[in-house]
Design a protein around this motif. Structure first.
Motif, mmCIF file in Angstrom:
data_model
loop_
_atom_site.group_PDB
_atom_site.id
_atom_site.type_symbol
_atom_site.label_atom_id
_atom_site.label_comp_id
_atom_site.label_asym_id
_atom_site.label_seq_id
_atom_site.Cartn_x
_atom_site.Cartn_y
_atom_site.Cartn_z
ATOM 1 N N LEU A 12 1.242 -0.957 0.046
ATOM 2 C CA LEU A 12 0.083 -0.333 0.140
ATOM 3 C C LEU A 12 0.953 1.365 -0.143
ATOM 4 N N SER A 13 0.765 2.329 -0.749
ATOM 5 C CA SER A 13 1.340 3.667 -0.868
ATOM 6 C C SER A 13 1.156 3.962 0.248
ATOM 7 N N ARG A 14 1.455 5.186 0.690
ATOM 8 C CA ARG A 14 1.454 6.084 1.929
ATOM 9 C C ARG A 14 0.059 6.484 1.914
ATOM 10 N N GLN A 15 -0.327 7.159 1.152
ATOM 11 C CA GLN A 15 -1.951 7.654 0.826
ATOM 12 C C GLN A 15 -2.956 7.125 1.060
ATOM 13 N N GLU A 16 -3.284 5.868 0.510
ATOM 14 C CA GLU A 16 -4.177 4.479 0.403
ATOM 15 C C GLU A 16 -3.637 4.278 2.485
ATOM 16 N N THR A 17 -2.887 3.697 2.798
ATOM 17 C CA THR A 17 -2.987 3.898 4.288
ATOM 18 C C THR A 17 -3.901 4.844 5.583
ATOM 19 N N VAL A 18 -2.971 5.899 4.703
ATOM 20 C CA VAL A 18 -4.084 7.379 5.329
ATOM 21 C C VAL A 18 -5.614 6.983 5.284
ATOM 22 N N VAL A 19 -5.423 7.008 3.563
ATOM 23 C CA VAL A 19 -7.200 6.614 3.526
ATOM 24 C C VAL A 19 -8.206 6.228 4.231
ATOM 25 N N SER A 20 -6.670 4.390 4.415
ATOM 26 C CA SER A 20 -7.662 3.561 5.248
ATOM 27 C C SER A 20 -7.664 2.943 6.364
ATOM 28 N N ILE A 21 -6.451 4.532 7.066
ATOM 29 C CA ILE A 21 -6.707 4.524 8.768
ATOM 30 C C ILE A 21 -7.531 5.672 8.679
ATOM 31 N N THR A 22 -8.194 6.337 8.226
ATOM 32 C CA THR A 22 -9.215 7.340 8.605
ATOM 33 C C THR A 22 -10.406 6.774 8.108
ATOM 34 N N ILE A 23 -11.271 5.562 7.323
ATOM 35 C CA ILE A 23 -12.331 5.619 7.853
ATOM 36 C C ILE A 23 -11.828 4.286 8.671
ATOM 37 N N ILE A 24 -11.132 3.370 8.780
ATOM 38 C CA ILE A 24 -10.982 2.647 10.055
ATOM 39 C C ILE A 24 -11.446 3.837 11.042
ATOM 40 N N ALA A 25 -10.729 5.159 11.847
ATOM 41 C CA ALA A 25 -10.842 5.643 12.332
ATOM 42 C C ALA A 25 -12.011 6.013 12.578
ATOM 43 N N GLY A 26 -13.265 6.567 11.830
ATOM 44 C CA GLY A 26 -14.600 7.160 11.133
ATOM 45 C C GLY A 26 -15.411 5.570 12.092
ATOM 46 N N MET A 27 -15.103 4.630 11.793
ATOM 47 C CA MET A 27 -16.127 3.397 11.765
ATOM 48 C C MET A 27 -15.751 3.746 13.794
ATOM 49 N N PHE A 28 -13.870 3.263 14.678
ATOM 50 C CA PHE A 28 -14.376 3.466 15.491
ATOM 51 C C PHE A 28 -14.726 4.589 16.179
ATOM 52 N N PHE A 29 -15.644 5.826 15.812
ATOM 53 C CA PHE A 29 -15.792 6.594 16.205
ATOM 54 C C PHE A 29 -17.844 6.372 16.437
ATOM 55 N N ILE A 30 -18.576 5.865 15.390
ATOM 56 C CA ILE A 30 -19.275 5.077 15.839
ATOM 57 C C ILE A 30 -19.427 3.889 16.309
ATOM 58 N N PHE A 31 -18.374 2.938 17.000
ATOM 59 C CA PHE A 31 -18.219 2.341 17.750
ATOM 60 C C PHE A 31 -18.239 2.758 18.981
ATOM 61 N N GLY A 32 -18.095 3.745 19.780
ATOM 62 C CA GLY A 32 -17.765 4.227 20.505
ATOM 63 C C GLY A 32 -19.372 5.647 21.446
ATOM 64 N N PHE A 33 -20.033 4.842 20.057
ATOM 65 C CA PHE A 33 -21.306 6.392 20.400
ATOM 66 C C PHE A 33 -21.901 4.888 20.611
ATOM 67 N N LEU A 34 -22.307 4.193 20.095
ATOM 68 C CA LEU A 34 -23.343 2.760 20.464
ATOM 69 C C LEU A 34 -22.902 1.856 21.370
ATOM 70 N N SER A 35 -21.278 2.110 21.567
ATOM 71 C CA SER A 35 -21.272 1.347 23.016
ATOM 72 C C SER A 35 -21.010 2.267 24.019
ATOM 73 N N TRP A 36 -21.107 2.986 24.067
ATOM 74 C CA TRP A 36 -20.619 4.327 25.379
ATOM 75 C C TRP A 36 -22.473 4.828 25.966
ATOM 76 N N ILE A 37 -22.639 4.528 25.394
ATOM 77 C CA ILE A 37 -24.326 5.283 25.085
ATOM 78 C C ILE A 37 -25.170 4.616 26.150
ATOM 79 N N ASN A 38 -24.339 3.303 26.132
ATOM 80 C CA ASN A 38 -25.257 2.061 27.614
ATOM 81 C C ASN A 38 -24.732 3.304 28.963
ATOM 82 N N ALA A 39 -23.753 3.877 29.212
ATOM 83 C CA ALA A 39 -24.091 4.595 30.107
ATOM 84 C C ALA A 39 -25.023 5.459 30.257
ATOM 85 N N ILE A 40 -25.459 6.248 29.793
ATOM 86 C CA ILE A 40 -27.444 6.863 30.167
ATOM 87 C C ILE A 40 -28.593 5.712 29.859
#
Length: 446
Positions: A12-40
């Motif tokens: 993978l090129s550096r650009q492809e790696t950055v794009v991939s990590i960015t997409i995965i980071a967005g997914m981790f945001f969704i994971f967090g939103f759906l998981s930690w809402i359990n606290a309330i």
């Protein structure tokens, strides 16, 4: 269905790696939103469905037990469909779980809510089985903890926002008066009030379900590459030539147990803190901010990890440091008492030690993953699924806490955290080094 052709991450090129990590980071945001809402959701369902502490923590149990059920099947699903199609299926499961909240709210049926949470957990099990290997593999392994820390920041920022968004969408400024008067209402009037309260989730979860459906389709057609996580080279291929099961990797199995214990301890520090604040006379409308404080400390820990790993400290030594800190804070929560006024809250000091647990909790996950997956080669996907299975600790340990909270007290129940951190210290110092069960057996004979 034909899989898309996978690629080796080294190509993978550096650009492809950055794009991939960015997409995965967005997914981790969704994971967090759906998981930690359990606290309330836990205190919200406790009031709306008239539950005990133990019953209310079934929210965490139903949500996270799905990881135990679905983690290994997820690895085979991803192997058959590929990462991108598999993640699309995961998002569809998330969407279905959100939509189940609609009939559950209309009937005020706690069991149906739990089914919706279980379905969301299934979707997250699929997605996390796919996403975590991406983060571990995309880049030098000595910087894996740094990349996981970045994902953790996305996850915990979402965790801070989720309870606040939920409270803004569902709770009203006058609700505290309603909560205080429920015990004195006639049964019919109380039922009507609780029906109205619980049905407020219909619109938010309908919107969330629709968005997740769209995101799933978007991920399927995104530029995220299929990765080859099973190719082995050199020493790894030789070392694994005689192995035919992930259970032959003790550092992985012990790592899965470490994940089980770590995530359970982390959820206890976040999902129980609203009720603990309530025991100090703080209303739900004010206490809803406390999970955000714990998650805020986690973000501090993640930024620390990004800055110092591996430049000034290795990810292994950082794991040793934070697990020791977790053990110390656990002792302080249970044994140190005293009234303090901080950030406008008059509380016992112990609640702020719970908040500070966010710092060691943040970097424990980041330390365990690269150590547990090291040298797995073609077993990486199944190994990752075993680690994801460890997330069912989120289901079990809060129930243990809930049992002791009902029988011994909310403060005393935090004592379950100490043995958790002691095991994590063991894994950080010795457990991750084991490459053969025979070595462990020989140690026991001395």
């Amino acid at each position: 269905m034909k899989k898309e052709e996978s690629v080796n991450v080294n190509t993978l090129s550096r650009q492809e790696t950055v794009v991939s990590i960015t997409i995965i980071a967005g997914m981790f945001f969704i994971f967090g939103f759906l998981s930690w809402i359990n606290a309330i959701l836990i205190p919200y369902f406790k009031i709306a469905c008239e539950l005990t502490h133990f019953q209310s923590y079934l929210v965490a149990f139903a949500f996270y037990i799905a990881y135990f059920v679905m983690a290994v099947p997820s690895s085979y699903l991803l192997k058959k469909l590929g990462f991108k199609r598999g993640m699309m299926v995961g998002f569809f499961a998330l969407s279905l779980g959100a939509f189940i909240f609609v009939p559950a709210a209309m009937m005020r049926t706690y069991g149906l809510f739990l089914l919706g949470l279980f379905t969301i957990g299934i979707g997250l099990a699929i997605l996390q089985t796919a996403a975590n290997p991406y983060v571990t593999i995309l880049g030098p392994k000595e910087r894996a903890a740094q990349r996981i820390s970045i994902m953790g920041i996305c996850n915990k920022v979402a965790g801070i926002l989720a309870p606040l968004f939920f409270a803004a969408a569902v709770l009203r400024p006058t609700d505290q008066a309603l909560f205080d008067s429920l015990a004195f209402m006639h049964e019919e009037a109380r039922g009507a009030a609780l029906d109205e309260l619980i049905r407020r989730v219909v619109v938010p979860y309908s919107v969330v379900g629709t968005l997740l459906l769209v995101i799933g389709i978007g991920v399927r057609y995104s530029p995220l590459p299929e990765i080859d996580a099973e190719e082995e080279h050199g020493e790894v291929a030789v070392a694994n030539s005689s192995k035919n099961s992930v259970l032959q990797f003790p550092h992985l199995v012990l790592g899965a147990l470490a994940i089980f214990i770590h995530v359970g301890a982390q959820v206890i520090s976040i999902d129980t803190i609203i009720n603990y604040a309530g025991s100090m006379g703080i209303s739900l409308m004010e206490a809803k901010a406390f999970p955000s404080y714990t998650l805020g400390m986690a973000i501090v820990g993640y930024f620390l990890g990004v800055l110092v790993i591996p430049r000034w400290i290795s990810q292994t030594n950082m794991l040793r440091l934070v697990t020791g800190l977790g053990a110390v804070l656990s002792l302080l929560v249970v044994f140190v008492k005293g009234d303090v006024t901080l950030f406008g809250y008059h509380t016992d000091i112990s609640i702020w030690f719970v908040v500070l647990l966010g710092i060691p909790n943040s970097l424990t996950w980041a330390g365990i993953w690269p150590l547990a997956l090291d040298g797995l080669g073609r077993f990486t996907k199944v190994g990752a699924s075993l680690l994801i299975m460890g997330l069912c600790g989120n289901a079990v340990l809060p129930m243990v806490y809930g049992y002791f909270a009902d029988s011994a007290g909310l403060r005393e129940a935090y004592g379950v955290l100490l043995p958790c951190y002691l095991y994590l210290i063991y894994y950080a110092i010795w457990g991750h080094k084991l490459r053969s069960w025979r070595k462990l057996e020989r140690r026991k004979t001395f």
